[in-house]
Scaffold this active site. Structure first.
Site, PDB file in Angstrom:
ATOM      1  N   HIS A  38     -16.392  72.584  32.973  1.00 15.33           N
ATOM      2  CA  HIS A  38     -16.961  73.652  33.807  1.00 15.33           C
ATOM      3  C   HIS A  38     -17.572  74.684  32.869  1.00 15.33           C
ATOM      4  CE1 HIS A  38     -15.107  72.227  37.587  1.00 15.33           C
ATOM      5  NE2 HIS A  38     -14.127  71.824  36.804  1.00 15.33           N
ATOM      6  N   ARG A  49     -19.755  77.155  33.995  1.00 15.91           N
ATOM      7  CA  ARG A  49     -19.842  78.421  34.743  1.00 15.91           C
ATOM      8  C   ARG A  49     -21.221  79.048  34.801  1.00 15.91           C
ATOM      9  NH1 ARG A  49     -15.345  77.012  37.199  1.00 15.91           N
ATOM     10  NH2 ARG A  49     -13.435  77.412  36.051  1.00 15.91           N
ATOM     11  N   ASN A  84     -20.084  73.049  40.241  1.00 19.27           N
ATOM     12  CA  ASN A  84     -19.581  74.176  41.052  1.00 19.27           C
ATOM     13  C   ASN A  84     -19.899  75.525  40.420  1.00 19.27           C
ATOM     14  OD1 ASN A  84     -17.715  73.806  38.981  1.00 19.27           O
ATOM     15  ND2 ASN A  84     -15.979  74.518  40.213  1.00 19.27           N
ATOM     16  N   HIS A 100      -9.558  63.502  36.779  1.00 19.00           N
ATOM     17  CA  HIS A 100      -8.202  63.987  36.438  1.00 19.00           C
ATOM     18  C   HIS A 100      -7.073  63.395  37.290  1.00 19.00           C
ATOM     19  CE1 HIS A 100      -9.454  66.516  39.717  1.00 19.00           C
ATOM     20  NE2 HIS A 100     -10.121  67.369  38.962  1.00 19.00           N
ATOM     21  N   ASP A 124     -11.365  68.735  31.893  1.00 23.81           N
ATOM     22  CA  ASP A 124     -11.353  69.655  33.041  1.00 23.81           C
ATOM     23  C   ASP A 124     -11.302  71.108  32.537  1.00 23.81           C
ATOM     24  OD1 ASP A 124     -11.471  70.657  35.587  1.00 23.81           O
ATOM     25  OD2 ASP A 124      -9.443  70.085  36.163  1.00 23.81           O
ATOM     26  N   HIS A 146     -11.427  80.813  32.963  1.00 25.24           N
ATOM     27  CA  HIS A 146     -11.291  81.943  33.887  1.00 25.24           C
ATOM     28  C   HIS A 146     -11.012  83.195  33.073  1.00 25.24           C
ATOM     29  CE1 HIS A 146     -11.395  79.648  37.570  1.00 25.24           C
ATOM     30  NE2 HIS A 146     -10.454  78.839  37.128  1.00 25.24           N
TER      31      HIS A 146
END
Lengths: 354, 438
Positions: free
Chosen positions: B64, B66, B96, B234, B307, B311
């Protein structure tokens, strides 16, 4: 035997030794007397600050902690916030850091999320007391329950305790499961299949914990029957068809109570839903100790605040009954920093002067 | 421009090479794998790989990044820097983002941004449905033309079996693998950790293993029905592993990946309510971890993927119930795999290279990657399997610090990362992103 409360915080019952639990209960016993006096105050925590930080509505527990702090002469501040950090925009840890800047000695926290007190304890210099975190633990409730049982039955060892209702979501059930099995009682949990998972039995060490699917099986032969509050919202999330059905199949009635030992006692952490998890004739009956629980709650919370709040010698106290007796009879001021009962006695003496 | 990676031990399962060799890269592509006795070309820059393992570049199927939209967590630049610092020459960027990568404009933005950054190869993965809302199909054909290598609604699993069937049938026409995050939301029921003894003890809502397994079984059955290539992201439970094993036996085109955290930690790690132990799928109990280790060893698992889910610290500072799912992983994955899989005897180095390079390239059909055949891209990961080092999250290249492995001393690391013949990362004695210890 030397019992030491090896904790800066009281975050849960799990992890406390039988000695530590007994030590807190013994201390609470000595504080009961304070509330029976005309002037219900000792100067034990004078100059100390206790913050009650409540993120969930609570009357009973918050009031109990507040009065406990005040009877120990602590400065008690209540902060009530019904919103979690998500809705408020300030994180729990920011709140904690702000409070920390005001140098409290103890923070009592009630929070809807499991683990919030642990997160607080990691960043705070103050001692943290868990007054209920989500479905995780409610240690002072279990302690006051144990104190109540002990007063009635003398000891917890060998007793059979039934805990009925919504086990899955209950912090009271968890703390009690740890405490009661640690002190040698055997515990039977029972409730609807959606709310009393069989895997719960693996939580306590030593195999003193069972999960029954019929509440009658749990009640049968019990010395203590503990009823948990059922949350009305459980029927909206498919845990229950209706409260009416719950009352019929899982409520504690006089008829079901007859399955327990003749001298069995009935407890409820409150607030009660009369006619749902407990019938009024049971709640108000002679075997009900629900109001004793409230009185003991105060004593237990005084003990916890005292032991964590730096009462003299609190962290290293001999509970040898012989030593206690000796100190009590001699009222030796020299021994007072070593002995809890002496410290309490000295505190009492102090207050009678003021 | 020539680069000679000399004196190393080359492991390339795509060619069955497992021997001391020199590797010559010319103009970004592999020119030759030279035996020890063969004469070395003149004028090449030499990278001395004495005592090191030289492998085709590692590929992370599940990252990810972002960007666009959540640059405060990670950017393509910071994610690429973390990737190469962890030994990855290529990463596959999950869709995403904000906006979701469900159209060729977003795909093109990611491709262009990656070229500007230039460190690692970034392969965008497109959404299956518009906005990953689980309703209408996204424009897979147009996105493929713009550069996507697979489709997924990762993090927002498709609840409808009927829609998933259509997605597989449609993706098959563009030879795109359909990657799925298996997670039945009604069974998961808002859980924040694995449902089991620990969730009961901690009073946290649990996500049962079955939430993953029921979707995994559904996807395996749909893969047979549609003939599509299906990749399960995953995989973390014994039942999901079993579903993949059976589907493979029946000849379905099903592949799967596992993450380093799922083979390293158990749900017991949640005990202290550290939100860096909160991810989805959650850390599972011991029996599931053992099933993963068995499946890594017996070939059921095709790939290790990170994965990597950055954050911000402020988000992870929330209560366990409210903190977002996910941890970073690019800089610890290779070391954890070396330590937990290789050094503990579950697999050998050749299988490790398969899991990190050969198979990922095959699963997403990344042409001329995952191999050191002459003509392939000169992407190389250089490993020191025995290097002992301590991961210091505060020195991570990622913009985020949400890892449960901060302060862990690990054995094994990627010590150099080479993309198209260019050394884009080299671990210094006082390594960035980690301190070296004796």
């Amino acid at each position: 035997m030397k019992a030491v409360l090896n904790q800066k915080h009281l975050l849960g019952i799990r992890g406390l030794s039988a000695e530590e639990i007994t030590h807190i209960l013994d201390t609470a016993e000595t504080f009961r007397e304070v509330s029976e006096r005309e002037i219900k105050k000792v100067p034990t925590l004078r100059g100390r600050t206790v913050i009650n930080l409540f993120f969930e509505p609570s009357t009973r527990t918050r009031t109990s902690f507040e009065i406990a702090g005040k009877r120990l002469s602590a400065d008690v501040i209540n902060i009530n916030s019904s919103s979690s950090s998500v809705t408020k925009g300030e994180t729990l840890l920011d709140t904690a850091r702000n409070l920390e800047a005001m140098s409290p000695d103890l923070i009592v926290i009630r929070h809807p999320s499991a683990g919030a007190p642990h997160q607080l304890a990691r960043v705070c210099r103050a001692g943290v007391v868990n007054a209920g975190d989500g479905a995780h633990e409610h240690p002072t409730q279990a302690l006051l329950d144990a104190l109540t049982i002990r007063q009635q039955k003398g000891s917890l060892r060998g007793l059979r305790v039934a805990i009925l209702g919504d086990i899955l979501h209950s912090r009271v059930a968890r703390s009690n499961a740890h405490l009661l099995t640690t002190l040698g009682a055997s515990v039977s949990l029972a409730g609807p299949g959606t709310l009393a998972p069989p895997e719960f039995a693996s939580l306590a060490v030593g195999g003193g914990l069972r999960v029954e699917s019929r509440i009658e099986d749990a009640i049968e032969g019990a010395d203590v029957v503990m009823v948990l509050r059922i949350q009305r919202e459980r029927q909206d999330s498919a845990f229950l068809p209706s409260l009416r059905e719950y009352a019929v199949h899982y409520g504690l009635t006089l008829k079901r109570l007859r399955l327990a030992k003749p001298d069995a006692i009935v407890m409820h952490p409150g607030p009660m839903n009369r006619g749902i998890e407990i019938s009024s004739d049971v709640a108000d009956g002679a075997r009900s100790l629900i109001l004793d629980q409230v009185a003991n709650g105060l004593a237990v919370r005084m003990a916890v605040l005292y032991l964590l709040g730096g009462g003299a010698g609190a962290l290293n106290v001999s509970t040898n009954p012989a030593t206690q007796a000796k100190v009590e009879t001699e009222s030796s001021p020299e021994a007072s920093t070593e002995s809890l009962s002496a410290a309490v006695a000295a505190a009492h003496a102090d207050s009678s002067k003021s | 421009m020539r680069l000679l990676i000399a004196n190393g031990y080359v492991i390339d399962p795509s060619q069955g090479i497992n021997a001391g060799k020199d590797l010559l890269i010319e103009d970004g592509r592999v020119a030759a794998v030279l035996g020890r006795g063969e004469s070395r070309p003149e004028g090449a820059e030499v990278f001395d790989a004495t005592g090191l393992v030289v492998a085709p570049g590692f590929i992370d199927l599940h990252t990810h990044l972002r960007e666009p939209g959540q640059e405060y967590k990670e950017t393509i630049a910071s994610g690429a820097a973390a990737a190469v610092a962890g030994g990855f020459t290529s990463v596959c960027a999950m869709p995403n983002t904000d906006p979701v990568n469900d159209n060729p404009a977003v795909t093109s933005f990611i491709v262009e941004q990656s070229q500007t950054v230039g460190l690692a190869n970034i392969f965008p993965v497109g959404a299956i449905t518009k906005g990953s809302k689980g309703e209408g199909l996204a424009e897979m054909g147009e996105m493929k033309r713009a550069g996507i290598v697979a489709v997924t609604d990762d993090g927002r699993p498709i609840p409808s079996p009927g829609l998933m069937r259509r997605a597989m049938e449609y993706a098959r026409g563009f030879d795109l693998a359909v990657m799925d995050h298996c997670d039945d939301r009604t069974l998961a029921a808002g859980g924040v950790m694995h449902e089991g003894e620990w969730s009961l003890r901690l009073g946290l809502r649990g996500r049962p293993a079955l939430a993953e397994e029921s979707d995994a079984m559904r996807d395996c059955a749909l893969a047979e029905l549609t003939g599509a290539r299906v990749h399960l992201a995953h995989v973390s439970t014994r039942g999901a592993i079993e579903a993949v094993r059976r589907a493979k036996e029946r000849g379905a085109q099903v592949t799967c990946e596992v993450t380093p955290h799922h083979f390293t930690l158990t749900d017991a790690a949640c005990e202290g309510f550290d939100t860096n132990t909160k991810m989805n799928p959650p850390l599972r109990s011991r029996e599931h971890v053992e099933a993963i280790l068995e499946a890594v060893a017996d070939g059921t698992v095709d790939a290790v993927a990170t994965d990597h889910a950055p954050h911000h610290a402020d988000e992870k500072a929330l209560e366990f119930d409210h903190a977002p799912f996910g941890i970073t992983g690019l800089e610890t994955a290779v070391a954890l795999a070396l330590e937990r899989l290789v050094h503990r005897g579950h697999i050998g180095l050749e299988r490790l290279v398969e899991l990190f390079s050969t198979n990922p390239a095959r699963i997403f059909r990344l042409a001329d990657r995952g191999t050191l055949r002459p003509g392939a891209w000169g992407d190389v990961t250089v490993l020191d399997p025995d290097l002992s080092w301590t991961f210091d999250a505060s020195r991570s290249k990622s913009r985020s610090r949400n890892t449960p492995f901060d302060g862990w001393t690990l054995q094994g690391a990627a010590v150099a990362t080479i993309v198209a013949g260019r050394v884009v990362y080299r671990r210094e004695r006082s390594a960035v992103g980690g301190r070296q210890s004796a």
